[in-house]
Every structure is written in structure tokens, then in C-alpha cells.
Design a protein around this motif. Sequence first.
Motif, PDB file in Angstrom:
ATOM      1  N   ARG A  27      -5.910  -2.041  -1.910  1.00 34.88           N
ATOM      2  CA  ARG A  27      -5.705  -0.650  -2.285  1.00 34.88           C
ATOM      3  C   ARG A  27      -5.086   0.131  -1.126  1.00 34.88           C
ATOM      4  NH1 ARG A  27     -10.948   1.554  -5.679  1.00 34.88           N
ATOM      5  NH2 ARG A  27     -10.820   0.088  -7.426  1.00 34.88           N
ATOM      6  N   LYS A  28      -4.438   1.246  -1.470  1.00 37.59           N
ATOM      7  CA  LYS A  28      -3.843   2.154  -0.486  1.00 37.59           C
ATOM      8  C   LYS A  28      -2.934   1.418   0.486  1.00 37.59           C
ATOM      9  CE  LYS A  28      -7.666   5.472  -0.714  1.00 37.59           C
ATOM     10  NZ  LYS A  28      -8.660   6.262   0.053  1.00 37.59           N
ATOM     11  N   LEU A  34       0.300   1.662   0.866  1.00 39.07           N
ATOM     12  CA  LEU A  34       1.274   2.536   1.515  1.00 39.07           C
ATOM     13  C   LEU A  34       0.662   3.191   2.752  1.00 39.07           C
ATOM     14  CD1 LEU A  34       3.921   4.050   1.771  1.00 39.07           C
ATOM     15  CD2 LEU A  34       3.075   5.706   0.071  1.00 39.07           C
ATOM     16  N   GLU A  35      -0.554   3.691   2.610  1.00 41.06           N
ATOM     17  CA  GLU A  35      -1.208   4.316   3.745  1.00 41.06           C
ATOM     18  C   GLU A  35      -1.417   3.318   4.884  1.00 41.06           C
ATOM     19  OE1 GLU A  35      -1.946   4.593   0.628  1.00 41.06           O
ATOM     20  OE2 GLU A  35      -2.761   6.551   0.081  1.00 41.06           O
ATOM     21  N   LYS A  36      -1.840   2.105   4.544  1.00 41.21           N
ATOM     22  CA  LYS A  36      -2.071   1.080   5.562  1.00 41.21           C
ATOM     23  C   LYS A  36      -0.768   0.673   6.234  1.00 41.21           C
ATOM     24  CE  LYS A  36      -6.165  -0.840   3.272  1.00 41.21           C
ATOM     25  NZ  LYS A  36      -6.745  -2.020   2.594  1.00 41.21           N
ATOM     26  N   ALA A  67       2.046   2.476   6.479  1.00 42.46           N
ATOM     27  CA  ALA A  67       2.547   3.571   7.306  1.00 42.46           C
ATOM     28  C   ALA A  67       1.800   3.628   8.634  1.00 42.46           C
ATOM     29  CB  ALA A  67       2.402   4.890   6.548  1.00 42.46           C
ATOM     30  N   LEU A  68       0.484   3.414   8.592  1.00 45.22           N
ATOM     31  CA  LEU A  68      -0.317   3.401   9.817  1.00 45.22           C
ATOM     32  C   LEU A  68       0.083   2.233  10.703  1.00 45.22           C
ATOM     33  CD1 LEU A  68      -2.722   4.616  11.392  1.00 45.22           C
ATOM     34  CD2 LEU A  68      -4.211   3.071  10.097  1.00 45.22           C
ATOM     35  N   ARG A  69       0.285   1.051  10.079  1.00 47.35           N
ATOM     36  CA  ARG A  69       0.666  -0.135  10.857  1.00 47.35           C
ATOM     37  C   ARG A  69       1.993   0.069  11.590  1.00 47.35           C
ATOM     38  NH1 ARG A  69       3.276  -3.201  13.110  1.00 47.35           N
ATOM     39  NH2 ARG A  69       3.426  -5.457  12.999  1.00 47.35           N
ATOM     40  N   THR A  94       5.065   8.244   9.004  1.00 47.31           N
ATOM     41  CA  THR A  94       4.480   9.010   7.911  1.00 47.31           C
ATOM     42  C   THR A  94       4.721   8.248   6.620  1.00 47.31           C
ATOM     43  OG1 THR A  94       6.504  10.245   7.444  1.00 47.31           O
ATOM     44  CG2 THR A  94       5.010  11.155   9.120  1.00 47.31           C
ATOM     45  N   TYR A  95       3.989   8.620   5.554  1.00 51.66           N
ATOM     46  CA  TYR A  95       4.183   7.949   4.273  1.00 51.66           C
ATOM     47  C   TYR A  95       5.641   8.068   3.821  1.00 51.66           C
ATOM     48  CZ  TYR A  95      -0.923   8.487   4.017  1.00 51.66           C
ATOM     49  OH  TYR A  95      -2.273   8.458   4.284  1.00 51.66           O
ATOM     50  N   THR A  96       6.196   9.278   3.960  1.00 52.77           N
ATOM     51  CA  THR A  96       7.567   9.515   3.509  1.00 52.77           C
ATOM     52  C   THR A  96       8.568   8.699   4.316  1.00 52.77           C
ATOM     53  OG1 THR A  96       6.990  11.763   2.836  1.00 52.77           O
ATOM     54  CG2 THR A  96       9.335  11.270   3.127  1.00 52.77           C
ATOM     55  N   SER A 119       8.328   4.977   3.329  1.00 54.86           N
ATOM     56  CA  SER A 119       8.911   4.742   2.008  1.00 54.86           C
ATOM     57  C   SER A 119      10.426   4.758   2.076  1.00 54.86           C
ATOM     58  CB  SER A 119       8.418   5.801   1.016  1.00 54.86           C
ATOM     59  OG  SER A 119       7.021   5.720   0.856  1.00 54.86           O
TER      60      SER A 119
END
Length: 425
Positions: A335-336, A338-340, A342-344, A348-350, A353
Motif C-alpha cells: 500500500r501507499k 507512491l508515498e514510499k 517518493a520518500l525513497r 515530492t509525490y508530484t 510521478s
Amino acid sequence: MRPVKEPSTLRFACIFSEHDFNAFRQVMNYYDIYRGVIDAAREYDAEVSFFDRTLTPERFVAEKRYRDYSGILGIIPWTKLSPSSPATRIGRSAPFVNMLIDDRHAQGNYVGPDEQQSISLLVEHLVSEGFERIGFFCFGFERYTLDRYAGYRNALAASGMRYDGRLVFSDTPLEKYFNSTDGTFAGLPALYRQSESVFKQLFERILTEKPSPDAIVFSSSYFAHWFWDHALEQGVRIPEDIAIAGIGDEITTYDRFETHPLTIIRQNYYEIGGLAAELLYGIIHHTRRRSGEKIYIKPELIVRKSSLKKSLPRSGGIAIRHAMERFVHEHYAERKILEKAALRFSMTYTAFSRKFRSLFGKSLQGYLTDIRVEKLAFYLEHTGKPVWNILADIGCNHHQRLYAHFRDRYGMSPEKYRKTKQGVH
């Protein structure tokens, strides 16, 4: 989750023939298989007894040890899988699945890598980079090394390139084994160790052979890393003077080598162990055929600097592309993501992406959908898991959307796909 367990106690024997358990921590592929078997067996409440080279297949048969077990798993050399061999007699006496080494007999059960496809992916990549004299290095003989050699020759032919025996570097001529039809390669020497001087002689041949190769596919990453060290000592640049690639990333467990950015084929050994145990469970409970099951695990191409030519000026972009690709393949079911991700990658998420779309030509969600559709098809074909359980395992929260993509890809529903692929079993 795997198929519903029955209350009867199961006992699996797992034979790692000609391998030493004391070396498992240094050879991660065998340790990953061990973990895969253990984790799958635990879900069936099955007991597993492991045997290394201290108990040979011959002794296992002579002492009728197979009578003590519901089924047998093995990593047994193909030289011991002939129709009259002890390992084959085990297979006739009890449910039996071999891992890593495909005996190619029609009645044998196998779970492991698709060796020829692995080599084909490397050759295709090198051709796409513009290399024209692609060689092959192979040392020590097992069924898998010969399958990789066959894959090399087939991949050359598929790419319109002529086979040149001068670009094949091995301790024993391979050509006479390529067209063997009996499936046993009788008389081929077993896997054995050689001194460093023999390897260095072969490495020197690569560097001095005329015509010289501009790229080499190594049947094992172990030898590719070793060659890289030797090339550096001789002032040869990788990949500018010669490009290299190999199979397997377990080399990271060897302290003697530096970490080179080597292009490799990664093989999922943990999945091999788990699927082999699941197949054995199905055979025991008559939901899978007793013989003739072949499950080939899809290899993954990881491109790094060692094999780049056209792409070398953009190697920074290539590196982050493959880092992202590896991360997504390892975490696609979570789950999540994208958040993981982006952190790695400290974005930012944007930003992540946008970068992902620029590198892959599609959104992260679209890429994840492609992975999940492929995984769903694989597990439908090779396991007895209920569809709903598979969907949960691959991280699918919107099954209707995935069903639509599955129909677009395969032209039928997942349920019909399973019936088509598995038939009556």
C-alpha cells in the motif's frame, strides 16, 4: 494465501544434493530457496526435513527414506536425473519436484528459471546497444549452463547474427553438446573447481582473441565480476573497450569483489522455493498432475553501466530509471507505494510521478497495473489459489478495474484463463 490446508500431517523432504548447508549464508540463491520452501510449508502445516550432500540420492533410495515423507523437493544435478537414476526412482515412488535444474524429461516436474530466456534478454539488450561481436563465457557444467549456452546461440540467430566459435570461452568445447538429442548429455564432466590460473588463461583469451569480442555474456555474474577485476589490472575499460553482463546478483555475498555496476539477469529464488512447495502440495492432494509440470520463473533484466554503449552518455538517467524499476517491482503489492517511492528517491509525490512518466512513458499506476496483470496471469496458470486471494497478494484493491485490463490483455476473464491454461487440474 495458498490453498486451504487439510488436517492430515504433511512431511516434505528437501534434498540439496552436492551442496553444503554451511555455505548457504554465502550463496544467497540457495538460502532464498530455503526460505521460500519454509514459508510455503508453514502455511500448509507441513514439516520439512532438509538434507545436504551428506545424504546422496543413492543413499536416500537404498535406505528407502522416501517412504517417510509425503513428497520430495530437490536440487539434484541433471547428471543424476537419467531415466534409471536414483533421483528418477524417487520420483516414481513419491511426489517429486526438482528446482533450478530442469531434466527436460517429459515426465519430470520442475520449478525454476527460464535459462534460455535469461540469456536471450541479455543478448537482445547488447544488440540494441549496438554491439556486433557478442561472446559467451561458461565454466563448469550443469544442465543450466548448457541451457544458457543454447540460449546464447538461439538469441544470436534470432538477432540475425552469425555464431562464431572463437567468441565462446570455456574450459571444454561446447559445440558437440549443442545438438544432443538424448536429453542427458552423456559423458559431460560434472561441475568442478579449477585453479585461478585456469580462469586467468580464459580471461586473457577474451582480451587477446582475434577477432576480439566487443561484448561478453557470462553464464554467471561471479565470473563477470572476476573478469572485471582482471580487465582493470590490464588497463582495459568496461564498457568502453569491452562490455560485460552476467546472470545472478548473488555475487554481492562474496567479499573478494568490489561492487561493480554490472548488468545482470535477476532470478527470484524465493519464489522458486515457494512455488515448488505449492506444486508438491497440489500433487500430493491430487489437484495437480503427478508428472510433467514445468513452471518457469520470468527473469528480470537489470541494466547497468557495464553493458551500455549508445546509452552511456545518458547513464545517469539510465541508472535512476532502473533504480525506480527495481523499487516498483519489489514493492508493487504494498500500500501507499507512491508515498514510499517518493520518500525513497527524495522527491515530492508530484515530482516523482512526473519523473516516472518521463522515463517510462506511462503513469506509475499504469505501470503497476501491467505488473499486476502479469502476476495474476502467472498465478492463475501455475497455482491453485482462489482468484480473490491472488488479487489480495498482488496488492489489488480495485478488482473490477484490473479485470478490465486483464480482459484487454488476454481476451478473457481470469476464471476462463485459468481453465484454459490448467485444463482439468
